[in-house]
Design a protein around this motif. Structure first.
Motif, PDB file in Angstrom:
ATOM      1  N   PRO A   1       0.821  -1.207   0.000  1.00 21.03           N
ATOM      2  CA  PRO A   1       0.000   0.000   0.000  1.00 21.03           C
ATOM      3  C   PRO A   1       0.861   1.265   0.000  1.00 21.03           C
ATOM      4  N   ARG A   2       0.316   2.313  -0.582  1.00 22.31           N
ATOM      5  CA  ARG A   2       1.014   3.602  -0.614  1.00 22.31           C
ATOM      6  C   ARG A   2       1.227   4.100   0.807  1.00 22.31           C
ATOM      7  N   GLN A   3       2.426   4.609   1.078  1.00 27.78           N
ATOM      8  CA  GLN A   3       2.761   5.026   2.443  1.00 27.78           C
ATOM      9  C   GLN A   3       2.661   6.541   2.579  1.00 27.78           C
ATOM     10  N   ASP A   4       1.700   7.002   3.394  1.00 28.29           N
ATOM     11  CA  ASP A   4       1.511   8.428   3.615  1.00 28.29           C
ATOM     12  C   ASP A   4       1.955   8.862   5.008  1.00 28.29           C
ATOM     13  N   ALA A   5       2.545   7.948   5.763  1.00 35.19           N
ATOM     14  CA  ALA A   5       2.965   8.275   7.122  1.00 35.19           C
ATOM     15  C   ALA A   5       4.125   9.264   7.097  1.00 35.19           C
ATOM     16  N   ARG A   6       4.103  10.183   8.046  1.00 36.33           N
ATOM     17  CA  ARG A   6       5.145  11.208   8.157  1.00 36.33           C
ATOM     18  C   ARG A   6       5.556  11.361   9.614  1.00 36.33           C
ATOM     19  N   ILE A   7       6.765  11.860   9.796  1.00 39.41           N
ATOM     20  CA  ILE A   7       7.205  12.328  11.104  1.00 39.41           C
ATOM     21  C   ILE A   7       7.416  13.818  10.974  1.00 39.41           C
ATOM     22  N   ALA A   8       6.783  14.560  11.876  1.00 47.30           N
ATOM     23  CA  ALA A   8       7.025  16.000  11.964  1.00 47.30           C
ATOM     24  C   ALA A   8       7.892  16.234  13.190  1.00 47.30           C
ATOM     25  N   TRP A   9       8.892  17.080  13.051  1.00 47.14           N
ATOM     26  CA  TRP A   9       9.783  17.451  14.147  1.00 47.14           C
ATOM     27  C   TRP A   9       9.471  18.885  14.540  1.00 47.14           C
ATOM     28  N   ILE A  10       9.219  19.095  15.813  1.00 46.84           N
ATOM     29  CA  ILE A  10       8.877  20.426  16.328  1.00 46.84           C
ATOM     30  C   ILE A  10       9.708  20.656  17.581  1.00 46.84           C
ATOM     31  N   THR A  11      10.348  21.823  17.689  1.00 46.09           N
ATOM     32  CA  THR A  11      11.054  22.147  18.926  1.00 46.09           C
ATOM     33  C   THR A  11      10.179  23.054  19.782  1.00 46.09           C
ATOM     34  N   ALA A  12      10.334  22.903  21.098  1.00 46.96           N
ATOM     35  CA  ALA A  12       9.589  23.715  22.065  1.00 46.96           C
ATOM     36  C   ALA A  12      10.566  24.247  23.109  1.00 46.96           C
ATOM     37  N   PRO A  13      10.288  25.439  23.652  1.00 49.84           N
ATOM     38  CA  PRO A  13      11.215  26.034  24.607  1.00 49.84           C
ATOM     39  C   PRO A  13      11.160  25.420  25.997  1.00 49.84           C
ATOM     40  N   ASN A  14      10.037  24.745  26.328  1.00 49.10           N
ATOM     41  CA  ASN A  14       9.897  24.187  27.670  1.00 49.10           C
ATOM     42  C   ASN A  14       8.826  23.101  27.664  1.00 49.10           C
ATOM     43  N   PRO A  38      13.379  15.427  25.792  1.00 47.66           N
ATOM     44  CA  PRO A  38      13.923  16.603  26.496  1.00 47.66           C
ATOM     45  C   PRO A  38      15.440  16.709  26.337  1.00 47.66           C
ATOM     46  N   GLY A  39      15.963  17.891  26.674  1.00 45.15           N
ATOM     47  CA  GLY A  39      17.408  18.074  26.752  1.00 45.15           C
ATOM     48  C   GLY A  39      18.132  18.248  25.433  1.00 45.15           C
ATOM     49  N   VAL A  40      17.432  18.640  24.383  1.00 46.69           N
ATOM     50  CA  VAL A  40      18.068  18.864  23.082  1.00 46.69           C
ATOM     51  C   VAL A  40      18.794  20.207  23.119  1.00 46.69           C
ATOM     52  N   GLN A  41      20.034  20.209  22.722  1.00 47.60           N
ATOM     53  CA  GLN A  41      20.824  21.442  22.668  1.00 47.60           C
ATOM     54  C   GLN A  41      20.775  21.985  21.243  1.00 47.60           C
ATOM     55  N   SER A  42      20.228  23.168  21.069  1.00 50.86           N
ATOM     56  CA  SER A  42      20.108  23.774  19.742  1.00 50.86           C
ATOM     57  C   SER A  42      21.055  24.960  19.621  1.00 50.86           C
ATOM     58  N   GLU A  51      22.915  31.795  18.847  1.00 42.99           N
ATOM     59  CA  GLU A  51      22.158  31.418  20.041  1.00 42.99           C
ATOM     60  C   GLU A  51      22.444  29.963  20.407  1.00 42.99           C
ATOM     61  N   HIS A  52      22.396  29.669  21.690  1.00 42.37           N
ATOM     62  CA  HIS A  52      22.524  28.304  22.212  1.00 42.37           C
ATOM     63  C   HIS A  52      21.409  28.129  23.234  1.00 42.37           C
ATOM     64  N   ASP A  53      20.507  27.187  22.976  1.00 42.38           N
ATOM     65  CA  ASP A  53      19.376  26.979  23.880  1.00 42.38           C
ATOM     66  C   ASP A  53      19.133  25.502  24.107  1.00 42.38           C
ATOM     67  N   GLU A  54      18.619  25.192  25.291  1.00 51.94           N
ATOM     68  CA  GLU A  54      18.103  23.849  25.542  1.00 51.94           C
ATOM     69  C   GLU A  54      16.637  23.865  25.169  1.00 51.94           C
ATOM     70  N   GLU A  55      16.250  22.897  24.366  1.00 52.45           N
ATOM     71  CA  GLU A  55      14.872  22.812  23.906  1.00 52.45           C
ATOM     72  C   GLU A  55      14.350  21.392  24.105  1.00 52.45           C
ATOM     73  N   ILE A  56      13.081  21.232  23.862  1.00 50.01           N
ATOM     74  CA  ILE A  56      12.438  19.921  23.864  1.00 50.01           C
ATOM     75  C   ILE A  56      12.047  19.624  22.421  1.00 50.01           C
ATOM     76  N   LEU A  57      12.366  18.427  21.966  1.00 56.32           N
ATOM     77  CA  LEU A  57      12.054  18.026  20.599  1.00 56.32           C
ATOM     78  C   LEU A  57      10.836  17.111  20.615  1.00 56.32           C
ATOM     79  N   LEU A  58       9.860  17.435  19.778  1.00 59.32           N
ATOM     80  CA  LEU A  58       8.666  16.603  19.631  1.00 59.32           C
ATOM     81  C   LEU A  58       8.775  15.812  18.334  1.00 59.32           C
ATOM     82  N   MET A  59       8.584  14.506  18.422  1.00 57.94           N
ATOM     83  CA  MET A  59       8.556  13.631  17.256  1.00 57.94           C
ATOM     84  C   MET A  59       7.100  13.223  17.056  1.00 57.94           C
ATOM     85  N   VAL A  60       6.488  13.763  16.016  1.00 58.58           N
ATOM     86  CA  VAL A  60       5.048  13.644  15.786  1.00 58.58           C
ATOM     87  C   VAL A  60       4.797  12.621  14.676  1.00 58.58           C
ATOM     88  N   LYS A  61       4.040  11.576  14.985  1.00 59.84           N
ATOM     89  CA  LYS A  61       3.684  10.570  13.983  1.00 59.84           C
ATOM     90  C   LYS A  61       2.311  10.910  13.428  1.00 59.84           C
TER      91      LYS A  61
END
Length: 114
Positions: A1-14, A38-42, A51-61
């Motif tokens: 079957p055709r695959q339409d699944a994606r991962i979206a990556w979103i960073t958040a400040p807290n 948590p704990g992603v260094q950007s 800039e250097h910040d600690e962020e949270i990375l969201l992996m969205v299915k």
């Protein structure tokens, strides 16, 4: 079957913003699952300054058809002027999991997939 699944990556400040976005995406059936990393260094340049910040990375299915709605949701809820939302296609994976992603998100027609 055709695959339409994606991962979206979103960073958040807290954690508060990460939970707001993650919960909102899953509750709205724009994502089947959001993993919080948590704990992603950007390191990035913003308005000419390094800039250097600690962020949270969201992996969205999710599904490809929902990416525009995810971007709009993040733009509405996120405190950053220019929030990161990038996506990648899921080329392969366990079919049962990919089916679960499809079944737990709202498709193009605006109806739940059965």
């Amino acid at each position: 079957p055709r695959q339409d699944a994606r991962i979206a990556w979103i960073t958040a400040p807290n954690r508060e913003v990460a939970e707001l976005i993650g919960s909102g995406l899953v509750e709205g059936k724009l994502a089947a699952c959001v993993s919080t990393i948590p704990g992603v260094q950007s390191t990035y340049r913003w308005r000419g300054k390094l800039e250097h910040d600690e962020e949270i990375l969201l992996m969205v299915k999710t599904q490809a058809s929902l990416i525009p709605k995810i971007i709009a949701f993040v733009e509405e809820k996120h405190p950053y002027d220019s929030p990161e939302v990038i996506t990648t296609k899921i080329e392969e994976g366990r079919q049962e999991y990919l089916d679960w992603v499809r079944e737990n998100t709202v498709g193009e027609e605006g109806e739940e997939k059965q």
